[in-house]
Design a protein around this motif. Structure first.
Motif, PDB file in Angstrom:
ATOM      1  N   ALA A 183       0.744  -1.120  -0.080  1.00 52.56           N
ATOM      2  CA  ALA A 183       0.054   0.123   0.005  1.00 52.56           C
ATOM      3  C   ALA A 183       0.782   1.306  -0.099  1.00 52.56           C
ATOM      4  N   LEU A 184       1.945   1.165   0.730  1.00 55.67           N
ATOM      5  CA  LEU A 184       2.797   2.622   0.937  1.00 55.67           C
ATOM      6  C   LEU A 184       3.450   2.668  -0.492  1.00 55.67           C
ATOM      7  N   ILE A 185       3.811   1.413  -1.374  1.00 60.16           N
ATOM      8  CA  ILE A 185       4.397   1.812  -2.605  1.00 60.16           C
ATOM      9  C   ILE A 185       3.474   2.157  -3.576  1.00 60.16           C
ATOM     10  N   VAL A 186       2.319   1.952  -3.433  1.00 58.67           N
ATOM     11  CA  VAL A 186       1.034   2.565  -4.422  1.00 58.67           C
ATOM     12  C   VAL A 186       1.052   3.921  -4.088  1.00 58.67           C
ATOM     13  N   ARG A 187       1.125   4.298  -2.897  1.00 60.65           N
ATOM     14  CA  ARG A 187       0.939   5.825  -2.520  1.00 60.65           C
ATOM     15  C   ARG A 187       2.071   6.391  -3.265  1.00 60.65           C
ATOM     16  N   GLY A 188       3.340   6.031  -3.081  1.00 59.75           N
ATOM     17  CA  GLY A 188       4.638   6.634  -3.704  1.00 59.75           C
ATOM     18  C   GLY A 188       4.332   6.503  -5.098  1.00 59.75           C
ATOM     19  N   ILE A 189       4.071   5.697  -5.779  1.00 58.49           N
ATOM     20  CA  ILE A 189       3.803   5.747  -7.458  1.00 58.49           C
ATOM     21  C   ILE A 189       2.920   6.696  -7.514  1.00 58.49           C
ATOM     22  N   GLU A 190       1.845   7.116  -6.824  1.00 49.48           N
ATOM     23  CA  GLU A 190       0.900   8.433  -7.012  1.00 49.48           C
ATOM     24  C   GLU A 190       1.588   9.532  -7.094  1.00 49.48           C
ATOM     25  N   GLU A 191       2.455   9.746  -5.929  1.00 47.37           N
ATOM     26  CA  GLU A 191       3.323  11.043  -5.761  1.00 47.37           C
ATOM     27  C   GLU A 191       4.262  11.197  -6.947  1.00 47.37           C
ATOM     28  N   TYR A 245      19.365  -5.475  -5.116  1.00 48.17           N
ATOM     29  CA  TYR A 245      19.957  -4.184  -5.068  1.00 48.17           C
ATOM     30  C   TYR A 245      19.335  -3.353  -4.101  1.00 48.17           C
ATOM     31  N   LYS A 246      19.743  -2.737  -3.075  1.00 49.81           N
ATOM     32  CA  LYS A 246      18.973  -1.911  -2.259  1.00 49.81           C
ATOM     33  C   LYS A 246      19.365  -0.596  -2.300  1.00 49.81           C
ATOM     34  N   TYR A 247      18.514   0.359  -1.982  1.00 40.40           N
ATOM     35  CA  TYR A 247      18.756   1.852  -1.758  1.00 40.40           C
ATOM     36  C   TYR A 247      19.267   2.214  -0.301  1.00 40.40           C
ATOM     37  N   VAL A 248      18.396   1.868   0.544  1.00 38.44           N
ATOM     38  CA  VAL A 248      18.943   2.124   1.931  1.00 38.44           C
ATOM     39  C   VAL A 248      18.392   0.673   2.837  1.00 38.44           C
ATOM     40  N   PRO A 249      19.486  -0.011   3.536  1.00 39.32           N
ATOM     41  CA  PRO A 249      18.961  -1.169   4.248  1.00 39.32           C
ATOM     42  C   PRO A 249      17.887  -0.556   5.364  1.00 39.32           C
ATOM     43  N   GLY A 250      16.918  -1.371   5.455  1.00 39.62           N
ATOM     44  CA  GLY A 250      15.992  -1.057   6.455  1.00 39.62           C
ATOM     45  C   GLY A 250      16.012  -2.025   7.578  1.00 39.62           C
ATOM     46  N   LEU A 251      14.951  -2.260   8.387  1.00 40.52           N
ATOM     47  CA  LEU A 251      14.736  -3.134   9.404  1.00 40.52           C
ATOM     48  C   LEU A 251      14.457  -4.778   9.254  1.00 40.52           C
ATOM     49  N   GLY A 252      13.941  -4.747   7.999  1.00 42.48           N
ATOM     50  CA  GLY A 252      13.537  -6.140   7.568  1.00 42.48           C
ATOM     51  C   GLY A 252      14.479  -6.339   6.156  1.00 42.48           C
ATOM     52  N   PHE A 253      13.807  -7.318   5.408  1.00 42.72           N
ATOM     53  CA  PHE A 253      14.254  -7.722   4.177  1.00 42.72           C
ATOM     54  C   PHE A 253      14.382  -6.674   3.045  1.00 42.72           C
ATOM     55  N   TYR A 254      13.414  -5.951   2.918  1.00 40.64           N
ATOM     56  CA  TYR A 254      13.389  -5.021   1.878  1.00 40.64           C
ATOM     57  C   TYR A 254      13.839  -3.530   2.419  1.00 40.64           C
ATOM     58  N   GLY A 255      14.381  -3.138   1.135  1.00 43.65           N
ATOM     59  CA  GLY A 255      15.267  -1.955   1.512  1.00 43.65           C
ATOM     60  C   GLY A 255      14.448  -0.628   1.540  1.00 43.65           C
ATOM     61  N   LEU A 256      14.750   0.474   1.934  1.00 48.49           N
ATOM     62  CA  LEU A 256      13.933   1.799   1.959  1.00 48.49           C
ATOM     63  C   LEU A 256      14.379   2.439   1.099  1.00 48.49           C
ATOM     64  N   GLY A 257      13.221   3.137   0.194  1.00 52.66           N
ATOM     65  CA  GLY A 257      13.420   4.026  -0.888  1.00 52.66           C
ATOM     66  C   GLY A 257      13.054   5.422  -0.481  1.00 52.66           C
ATOM     67  N   LEU A 258      13.004   6.278  -1.488  1.00 50.05           N
ATOM     68  CA  LEU A 258      12.788   7.571  -1.372  1.00 50.05           C
ATOM     69  C   LEU A 258      11.475   7.686  -1.039  1.00 50.05           C
ATOM     70  N   THR A 259      10.675   6.720  -1.365  1.00 45.55           N
ATOM     71  CA  THR A 259       9.039   6.572  -0.912  1.00 45.55           C
ATOM     72  C   THR A 259       8.860   6.866   0.450  1.00 45.55           C
TER      73      THR A 259
END
Length: 767
Positions: free
Chosen positions: A71-79, A324-338
């Motif tokens: 859901a957060l990625i969908v909101r980022g695509i809208e922005e 490929y990660k942008y910024v490592p997060g607390l879980g498996f997926y990285g943190l992006g500009l979104t």
């Protein structure tokens, strides 16, 4: 995953019900031993059904565990603001602009990262760990060259798929590349896999330690039938494909692109599930890594294949995906500009729209008017320069029209908007601005320090990308070693090595990306090269100027360096006049064995002595070149003459060097004799000669002084011995000894008198 056996269980009373169904497949032991065989052809239907159900349920659970992330990625695509649409809230015709804060940073990152990861020379280079020898260096060069040839020439999709991945990384925080060998194309393939099509178990720290992960594939009927015909899948699915249920992220991407899935588009939804199983065919006491492919709609297992290298005795899992990660997060997926600036981008959009809407209200005001007031043209806005009739009926127009108190765009809101945008821009690259203002900071070292401070964030991101690309290149090297064994290079090898791919692509080499992760921007690299050029000017003896300039031009992005910087011309044997002409044009000249050295020496010396030739100001820069060439001819002439007399080349060189040195000394002495004597120099020479004469005359006096000093030292030693003896006699109290000592003392006085007399005589003789 633990699976139930394909057998009937006994009842509680001990009886056994046997189902008379079709027998299971007979296991072909020879076929099962083939490492690349499809094991689903040799397993029972009940076991395959359990595997299919377990796989589908696992994918469902993993998708549900990351629903908030989707859901957060969908909101980022809208922005991103990729779609222009009419807005009806808060009113019809309101501002529909989206601030480009998010998309601007994504595009900037993509443009910089693709230059770092895929330079023009290719993404791969080899590094030799441990001892280095000539054989390893040659193999390293061949390996690097073929990896870059494969990525840049054979894998036509590599560059485009890498760019797509680099757009997803800053947006979603994670991007995936899948590297595998396509038997149909007979070459390796590297494809971008979007995060919504790659599902990982919720507790996975990374791909190597993940319990399972799944790649969701959509294959049309034609593609699926082609895979079945090539032996990739079993011919087990008899139903036609259906309309796939696309992921919400995929649907949002299609919406922002302005595309929609056709109503008649149908495809098979296939789960490529990477997991661990216990299968009897491999007779392993523990679960081993396999790749299970399942059709979602029919719940049929299409293939089960071993997921370890054929030559690996430990049967370690192969990770075919590079994360490929942008910024490592607390879980498996990285943190992006979104995740990092998504809220700031939304705030910037809201404040910008408010400013635009308030300006629209201030320019096109509305309000209230008296009911009896009639205006020609109705309520349409009055154009500039237009006058309309009004039927006021005796009413005061100024009192019959009451505009609403719309305000101009707020300066406070504008300041807030600027601060929000500035906060988001801290993640953007400010390197170019520092370079443009570098003249205000002074030396290059200061500029480099500013660049380093401003690029810490992107430097760390690029290092993560390089780490993931290293894994991708290692996969590529393994595919070449496993699937192209025994093949030869498709182009000419410079060192004429007989090595094949299998010989070069062994496991004792480590690979890493080609570009430097410590220079995360082109401006940073150019500033570094400027510093190197300045040092080369100060210490030219330590630098190869041509290679340094070439590296600078490459970093500047210039192409066709072979035309800009052609290889230096080599000197050729020529006649004396051609040598003089070549030297005047800046071309190299050299003396060669077998030439007429006397002719070269005489012609070039005559040219240098000619006031209109070598003596002219135009030829002054080239005179040292001709003089050096004359000495080369003289040396070669002497060497050839010595060799003709029977000397070895080494002896001839020594003799020639001695003769040249002797000639130089004779020429210098002759020049000194012919040169006019300077009065100051003559006076200085006379003074030196006089000092030398005085020094020679003072030698006898100095010698006599030294002799007297030696005598004095000898007498002092004798006196010390006498004093010691006298003291011993006094202690004994012997009168006779006292008298004897008195006589000895008188003798000492006599010796002193004689010494004094000799000293006076020696001084007189010296005078």
């Amino acid at each position: 995953m633990d699976l139930p056996p394909d057998a009937n269980a006994p009842a509680a009373d001990g009886s056994l019900d046997v189902a008379l169904g079709p027998p299971g497949p007979v296991v072909d032991e020879a076929a099962v031993k083939d490492h690349y065989v499809n094991l689903a052809d040799h397993l029972g239907d009940r076991l395959l059904g359990d595997i299919a159900n377990t796989t589908i349920e696992a994918v469902k659970v993993d998708l549900e565990s990351r629903s908030d992330w989707d859901a957060l990625i969908v909101r980022g695509i809208e922005e991103l603001g990729l779609k222009i649409e009419d807005v009806s809230e808060p009113f019809q015709g309101a501002c529909n602009a989206t601030h480009p804060l998010l998309i601007e940073n994504i595009v900037k990152f993509q443009a910089k990262a693709i230059h770092e990861l895929v330079p023009e020379t290719g993404p791969a280079r080899t590094r030799i760990w441990g001892t280095v020898n000539e054989e390893k260096e040659k193999r390293s060069r061949r390996m690097q060259e073929y990896l870059n040839y494969t990525a840049m020439e054979r894998m036509s999709e590599y560059y485009d798929e890498t760019e797509r991945m680099l757009f997803a990384v800053p947006l979603m925080g994670s991007g995936f590349k899948k590297t595998y060998y396509d038997t149909g194309l007979s070459r390796p393939v590297s494809e971008f896999v979007s995060a919504e099509q790659f599902v990982v178990s919720f507790n996975a720290p990374d791909l190597r330690r993940a319990e399972r992960y799944t790649h969701i594939l959509y294959r049309t009927k034609e593609q699926f039938e082609s895979d079945v015909a090539s032996g990739v899948y079993r011919d087990i699915v008899k139903s036609d494909p259906s309309i796939p249920e696309l992921h919400e992220i995929t649907e949002k991407i299609n919406e922002m692109r302005g595309t929609a899935m056709p109503s008649d588009w149908k495809a098979y939804t296939i789960y490529e599930h990477h997991c661990s199983l216990k299968l009897d065919v491999d007779k392993a006491p523990i679960a081993l890594p396999y790749i299970v492919t399942v059709d979602k709609d029919s719940r049929k297992v299409l293939s089960i294949r071993r997921n370890w290298r054929k030559k690996d005795p430990k049967k370690r899992k192969i990770v075919w995906f590079s994360h490929y990660k942008y910024v490592p997060g607390l879980g498996f997926y990285g943190l992006g500009l979104t995740h990092l600036i998504g809220s700031l981008a939304a705030t910037a959009t809201d404040t910008m729209r408010s400013l635009v809407d308030s300006g629209s209200f201030a320019n096109l005001q509305g309000g209230f008017k008296a009911r009896n007031l009639r205006v020609t043209g109705g309520d349409d806005p009055i154009a500039p320069g237009e006058w309309r009739d009004v039927e006021a009926g005796g009413m005061d127009i100024t009192k019959s029209l009451v505009p609403l108190p719309y305000k101009e765009p707020s300066q406070t809101l504008l300041t807030l908007h600027d601060r929000v945008v500035a906060a988001g821009q801290k993640f953007a690259d400010t390197t170019e601005q520092i370079i443009s203002d570098s003249s205000n900071y002074g030396p290059v070292g200061t500029t480099l320090a500013l660049l380093e401070a401003s690029t810490k964030f992107f430097s760390a991101v690029h290092k993560r990308l390089h780490s993931a690309q290293k894994h991708e290149l290692r996969l590529l090297a393994q595919l070449i070693a496993d699937y192209e064994e025994g093949q030869q290079y498709p182009y000419f090898i410079t060192d004429n090595s007989p090595e094949t791919f299998a010989g070069d692509f062994r496991d004792d080499m480590n690979l890493c990306p080609a570009s430097d992760p410590n220079t995360p921007s082109n401006a940073h690299r150019i500033a570094r090269n400027q510093m190197a050029l300045q040092m080369a000017q100060q210490y030219p003896q330590f630098f190869n100027a041509r290679e340094l300039l070439k590296a600078t031009l490459i970093d500047a992005g210039l192409d066709e360096l072979d035309k800009l910087m052609p290889d230096p011309q080599q000197a050729q044997p020529q006649d004396p006049l051609s040598d003089i002409t070549a030297a005047s044009q800046g071309q190299p000249i050299k003396a060669f064995p077998g030439q007429d050295h006397d002719a070269h020496i005489q012609a070039k010396m005559a040219f240098l002595q000619d006031p209109g030739g070598g003596g002219s100001p135009i030829m002054q820069p080239y005179a040292p070149i001709l003089a050096t060439n004359i000495r080369e001819h003289m040396m070669l002439k002497l060497v050839e003459t010595a060799q003709a007399s029977g000397l070895s080349p080494e002896q001839a060189a020594v003799q020639a060097t001695q003769m040249v040195a002797q000639q130089n000394v004779q020429q210098m002495q002759a020049a000194q004799q012919q040169a006019p004597q300077d009065p100051g120099i003559a006076l200085g020479m006379a003074e030196l000669q006089q000092r030398n004469k005085e020094h020679e005359e003072s030698k006898p006096v100095e010698a006599a002084k030294l002799m007297l000093k030696a005598k004095e030292l000898e007498l002092k030693g004798a006196q010390q011995k006498l004093d010691a003896l006298l003291k011993g006699v006094q202690i004994q109290g012997d009168a006779k000894a006292k008298n004897r000592a008195l006589g000895v003392k008188l003798t000492g006085d006599l010796i002193k008198a004689v010494a004094t007399q000799a000293k006076g005589k020696g001084a007189k003789d010296a005078e």
